[in-house]
Design a protein around this motif. Structure first.
Motif, PDB file in Angstrom:
ATOM      1  N   GLN A 179      36.524  46.178  36.137  1.00 44.44           N
ATOM      2  CA  GLN A 179      36.809  45.205  37.139  1.00 44.44           C
ATOM      3  C   GLN A 179      37.632  44.072  36.525  1.00 44.44           C
ATOM      4  OE1 GLN A 179      35.233  44.909  40.081  1.00 44.44           O
ATOM      5  NE2 GLN A 179      36.436  43.004  40.425  1.00 44.44           N
ATOM      6  N   GLU A 180      37.708  43.777  35.683  1.00 44.62           N
ATOM      7  CA  GLU A 180      38.636  42.829  34.922  1.00 44.62           C
ATOM      8  C   GLU A 180      40.065  43.286  34.917  1.00 44.62           C
ATOM      9  OE1 GLU A 180      35.800  40.683  31.271  1.00 44.62           O
ATOM     10  OE2 GLU A 180      36.776  42.654  30.918  1.00 44.62           O
ATOM     11  N   LEU A 181      40.310  44.535  34.712  1.00 42.12           N
ATOM     12  CA  LEU A 181      41.626  45.262  34.816  1.00 42.12           C
ATOM     13  C   LEU A 181      42.094  44.905  36.315  1.00 42.12           C
ATOM     14  CD1 LEU A 181      44.073  46.407  33.144  1.00 42.12           C
ATOM     15  CD2 LEU A 181      43.054  48.629  33.811  1.00 42.12           C
ATOM     16  N   ALA A 182      41.274  45.504  37.030  1.00 44.01           N
ATOM     17  CA  ALA A 182      41.592  45.386  38.518  1.00 44.01           C
ATOM     18  C   ALA A 182      42.066  43.811  38.883  1.00 44.01           C
ATOM     19  CB  ALA A 182      40.672  45.759  39.562  1.00 44.01           C
ATOM     20  N   GLN A 183      41.349  42.742  38.504  1.00 43.45           N
ATOM     21  CA  GLN A 183      41.694  41.313  38.774  1.00 43.45           C
ATOM     22  C   GLN A 183      43.259  41.246  38.086  1.00 43.45           C
ATOM     23  OE1 GLN A 183      38.483  39.606  36.782  1.00 43.45           O
ATOM     24  NE2 GLN A 183      37.345  39.641  38.981  1.00 43.45           N
ATOM     25  N   LEU A 184      43.195  41.672  36.780  1.00 43.37           N
ATOM     26  CA  LEU A 184      44.546  41.469  36.080  1.00 43.37           C
ATOM     27  C   LEU A 184      45.960  42.034  36.785  1.00 43.37           C
ATOM     28  CD1 LEU A 184      43.375  42.181  32.287  1.00 43.37           C
ATOM     29  CD2 LEU A 184      44.042  39.644  33.505  1.00 43.37           C
ATOM     30  N   MET A 185      45.266  43.162  37.496  1.00 47.03           N
ATOM     31  CA  MET A 185      46.437  43.899  38.167  1.00 47.03           C
ATOM     32  C   MET A 185      46.798  43.272  39.526  1.00 47.03           C
ATOM     33  SD  MET A 185      45.089  47.856  37.533  1.00 47.03           S
ATOM     34  CE  MET A 185      46.248  48.585  38.701  1.00 47.03           C
ATOM     35  N   GLY A 186      46.006  42.298  40.160  1.00 48.67           N
ATOM     36  CA  GLY A 186      46.015  41.924  41.292  1.00 48.67           C
ATOM     37  C   GLY A 186      45.623  42.768  42.506  1.00 48.67           C
ATOM     38  N   VAL A 187      44.557  43.665  42.293  1.00 42.51           N
ATOM     39  CA  VAL A 187      44.065  44.422  43.346  1.00 42.51           C
ATOM     40  C   VAL A 187      42.485  44.077  43.274  1.00 42.51           C
ATOM     41  CG1 VAL A 187      45.755  46.291  43.125  1.00 42.51           C
ATOM     42  CG2 VAL A 187      43.706  46.349  41.679  1.00 42.51           C
ATOM     43  N   SER A 188      42.084  44.384  44.629  1.00 41.04           N
ATOM     44  CA  SER A 188      40.524  43.982  44.758  1.00 41.04           C
ATOM     45  C   SER A 188      39.733  45.252  44.442  1.00 41.04           C
ATOM     46  CB  SER A 188      40.029  43.589  46.264  1.00 41.04           C
ATOM     47  OG  SER A 188      40.754  44.790  47.221  1.00 41.04           O
ATOM     48  N   SER A 189      40.239  46.499  44.341  1.00 44.64           N
ATOM     49  CA  SER A 189      39.566  47.581  43.814  1.00 44.64           C
ATOM     50  C   SER A 189      39.410  48.179  42.687  1.00 44.64           C
ATOM     51  CB  SER A 189      39.893  48.825  45.003  1.00 44.64           C
ATOM     52  OG  SER A 189      39.198  49.936  44.559  1.00 44.64           O
ATOM     53  N   PRO A 190      38.177  48.135  42.124  1.00 43.38           N
ATOM     54  CA  PRO A 190      38.348  48.804  40.478  1.00 43.38           C
ATOM     55  C   PRO A 190      38.753  50.347  40.593  1.00 43.38           C
ATOM     56  CG  PRO A 190      36.105  47.677  41.187  1.00 43.38           C
ATOM     57  CD  PRO A 190      36.977  47.664  42.500  1.00 43.38           C
ATOM     58  N   ASN A 191      38.541  50.927  41.679  1.00 46.30           N
ATOM     59  CA  ASN A 191      39.119  52.355  41.691  1.00 46.30           C
ATOM     60  C   ASN A 191      40.744  52.281  41.681  1.00 46.30           C
ATOM     61  OD1 ASN A 191      36.830  53.425  42.300  1.00 46.30           O
ATOM     62  ND2 ASN A 191      36.797  53.031  44.527  1.00 46.30           N
ATOM     63  N   ALA A 192      41.365  51.335  41.873  1.00 41.46           N
ATOM     64  CA  ALA A 192      42.772  51.402  41.697  1.00 41.46           C
ATOM     65  C   ALA A 192      43.230  51.290  40.352  1.00 41.46           C
ATOM     66  CB  ALA A 192      43.613  50.115  42.686  1.00 41.46           C
ATOM     67  N   ALA A 193      42.462  50.485  39.759  1.00 45.09           N
ATOM     68  CA  ALA A 193      42.562  50.151  38.179  1.00 45.09           C
ATOM     69  C   ALA A 193      42.066  51.624  37.346  1.00 45.09           C
ATOM     70  CB  ALA A 193      41.631  49.136  37.746  1.00 45.09           C
ATOM     71  N   ALA A 194      40.802  52.070  37.862  1.00 51.17           N
ATOM     72  CA  ALA A 194      40.441  53.389  37.420  1.00 51.17           C
ATOM     73  C   ALA A 194      41.448  54.612  37.308  1.00 51.17           C
ATOM     74  CB  ALA A 194      39.148  53.836  38.047  1.00 51.17           C
ATOM     75  N   ASP A 195      42.163  54.461  38.652  1.00 55.96           N
ATOM     76  CA  ASP A 195      43.255  55.742  38.995  1.00 55.96           C
ATOM     77  C   ASP A 195      44.280  55.336  37.838  1.00 55.96           C
ATOM     78  OD1 ASP A 195      42.034  56.639  41.076  1.00 55.96           O
ATOM     79  OD2 ASP A 195      43.080  55.590  42.466  1.00 55.96           O
ATOM     80  N   VAL A 196      44.814  54.231  37.573  1.00 59.91           N
ATOM     81  CA  VAL A 196      45.842  54.015  36.719  1.00 59.91           C
ATOM     82  C   VAL A 196      45.534  54.363  35.201  1.00 59.91           C
ATOM     83  CG1 VAL A 196      47.541  52.443  35.606  1.00 59.91           C
ATOM     84  CG2 VAL A 196      47.168  52.079  38.131  1.00 59.91           C
ATOM     85  N   LEU A 197      44.205  53.978  34.955  1.00 55.88           N
ATOM     86  CA  LEU A 197      43.627  54.351  33.502  1.00 55.88           C
ATOM     87  C   LEU A 197      43.471  55.851  33.460  1.00 55.88           C
ATOM     88  CD1 LEU A 197      40.667  51.805  33.186  1.00 55.88           C
ATOM     89  CD2 LEU A 197      42.820  51.851  31.958  1.00 55.88           C
ATOM     90  N   ARG A 198      43.303  56.618  34.401  1.00 52.59           N
ATOM     91  CA  ARG A 198      43.195  58.038  34.318  1.00 52.59           C
ATOM     92  C   ARG A 198      44.643  58.534  33.940  1.00 52.59           C
ATOM     93  NH1 ARG A 198      38.938  57.310  37.906  1.00 52.59           N
ATOM     94  NH2 ARG A 198      40.382  57.750  39.814  1.00 52.59           N
TER      95      ARG A 198
END
Length: 107
Positions: free
Chosen positions: A30-49
């Motif tokens: 969730q924190e990474l999603a905020q840092l990335m400027g996106v509202s979905s934690p799924n977007a952050a999870a995709d990049v992490l994967r």
């Protein structure tokens, strides 16, 4: 040799490194999603994967803040990078620049 990172993956990787340097632990998804400027934690999870597939991080499933940064953690990595650059391996220069940036060296 680590696989080449896309520009977005590089951005997110730098966010991970900066957050960990500042706080002493990695961000939550969730924190990474905020840092990335996106509202979905799924977007952050995709990049992490994708970063995990490329070998620059490890993710421990089921663990909050279970991200481990792999690049720059082995003492022989500088030697590996130098060898790859001299051998003319594809994307070795970009990986060497990433390594130096993580060590705080400005180019």
């Amino acid at each position: 040799m680590k696989n080449y990172l896309t520009e977005r993956q590089h951005e997110v990787f730098n966010l991970l490194v900066a957050f960990k340097e500042k706080h002493g632990f990695p961000p939550s998804t969730q924190e990474l999603a905020q840092l990335m400027g996106v509202s979905s934690p799924n977007a952050a999870a995709d990049v992490l994967r994708s970063l995990q597939r490329k070998g620059v991080i490890n993710i421990v499933r089921g663990v909050s803040r279970g991200i481990t940064i792999n690049v720059g953690t082995k003492p022989d990595e500088a030697v590996e990078l130098l060898r790859a650059v001299l051998a003319g391996e594809k994307h070795a220069r970009e990986q060497a620049q990433l390594f130096l940036k993580m060590k705080g060296v400005t180019l």
